[in-house]
Design a protein around this motif. Sequence first.
Motif, short mmCIF file in Angstrom:
data_model
loop_
_atom_site.label_atom_id
_atom_site.label_comp_id
_atom_site.label_asym_id
_atom_site.label_seq_id
_atom_site.Cartn_x
_atom_site.Cartn_y
_atom_site.Cartn_z
N LEU A 199 0.84 -1.21 0.00
CA LEU A 199 0.00 0.00 0.00
C LEU A 199 0.87 1.26 0.00
CD1 LEU A 199 -2.73 1.40 0.17
CD2 LEU A 199 -2.74 0.95 2.63
N ALA A 200 1.93 1.26 0.80
CA ALA A 200 2.84 2.41 0.82
C ALA A 200 3.50 2.62 -0.54
CB ALA A 200 3.91 2.21 1.90
N SER A 201 3.86 1.52 -1.20
CA SER A 201 4.48 1.61 -2.52
C SER A 201 3.50 2.24 -3.54
CB SER A 201 4.92 0.23 -2.98
OG SER A 201 5.50 0.28 -4.26
N ALA A 202 2.24 1.86 -3.47
CA ALA A 202 1.23 2.43 -4.37
C ALA A 202 1.07 3.92 -4.12
CB ALA A 202 -0.11 1.72 -4.18
N LEU A 203 1.06 4.34 -2.86
CA LEU A 203 0.93 5.77 -2.55
C LEU A 203 2.15 6.55 -3.00
CD1 LEU A 203 -0.78 5.73 0.95
CD2 LEU A 203 -1.74 6.47 -1.24
N LEU A 204 3.33 6.00 -2.81
CA LEU A 204 4.55 6.68 -3.28
C LEU A 204 4.48 6.89 -4.79
CD1 LEU A 204 7.40 7.79 -2.72
CD2 LEU A 204 8.25 5.48 -3.12
N TYR A 205 4.03 5.88 -5.50
CA TYR A 205 3.88 6.00 -6.95
C TYR A 205 2.89 7.11 -7.31
CZ TYR A 205 2.36 5.02 -11.69
OH TYR A 205 2.02 5.15 -13.01
N LEU A 206 1.72 7.11 -6.68
CA LEU A 206 0.71 8.12 -6.99
C LEU A 206 1.19 9.53 -6.66
CD1 LEU A 206 -2.59 6.44 -5.73
CD2 LEU A 206 -1.85 6.76 -8.10
N HIS A 207 1.84 9.69 -5.51
CA HIS A 207 2.23 11.02 -5.04
C HIS A 207 3.48 11.56 -5.72
CE1 HIS A 207 0.04 10.16 -0.97
NE2 HIS A 207 -0.80 10.38 -1.97
N GLU A 208 4.42 10.69 -6.09
CA GLU A 208 5.71 11.19 -6.56
C GLU A 208 6.18 10.63 -7.90
OE1 GLU A 208 8.73 10.91 -3.56
OE2 GLU A 208 7.45 11.83 -2.03
N ASP A 209 5.81 9.42 -8.26
CA ASP A 209 6.43 8.77 -9.41
C ASP A 209 5.54 8.61 -10.63
OD1 ASP A 209 8.70 8.51 -7.83
OD2 ASP A 209 8.18 6.49 -7.17
N SER A 210 4.30 9.09 -10.57
CA SER A 210 3.36 8.85 -11.67
C SER A 210 3.39 9.92 -12.76
CB SER A 210 1.93 8.74 -11.12
OG SER A 210 1.54 9.96 -10.52
N GLY A 211 4.23 10.90 -12.62
CA GLY A 211 4.28 11.99 -13.59
C GLY A 211 3.57 13.21 -13.04
#
Length: 194
Positions: free
Chosen positions: A105-117
């Motif tokens: 879940l933390a990995s998904a949030l990191l992606y949404l907040h910082e790594d998704s563009g």
Amino acid sequence: MPQLSPPILAKATHNFSTEDLLGTVGFGRVYKGSFKDDPPTIVAVKSICTIERLRHKNIVLLLGWCHEDEHLLLVYEYMPNGSLDRYIGKCHLDWETRFKILTGLASALLYLHEDSGNPVVHRYIKPNNVMLDEEFNAHLSNVGLARLLQNDAAVTTMLAGTPGYLAPEVGFIGKSTPESDVYSFGMVAIKGYH
């Protein structure tokens, strides 16, 4: 005006060219378009920035959609172990599985907040939006309800979220932020694993 279809709208906006971009709002961009009627019809066309472009191992994959009349149907990959809320207080999960769920879940949030563009705020982090695959890997669902963060676009007069998981400051400032998602993540961890 002609019957509208994606190719006709692409032609009217010069294939959604940057020269015809009027602005960015909410989940999309608005383009100036024109139809060769007599007299010509000038329109604004909103191109939705679909959340389906988000791809991450811990986000439920959107496989397709159908929009007919008033019905919008979304087709997602199947998660055989259902949602996390099925297990909280009802079934024992060992610490290794709990840790795997929280780090996913933390990995998904990191992606949404910082790594998704473009940063994305989910706004609905809660156990029934955490889906579990056959190996109990966490996959965040309902990403289609998320908001792209563009020039304070996440400011709203309606609170989005679930009581008990909603960060207190959202009620005061009327805006969901990555920090409010992190608060919700913390509530999932506390409520699910006390």
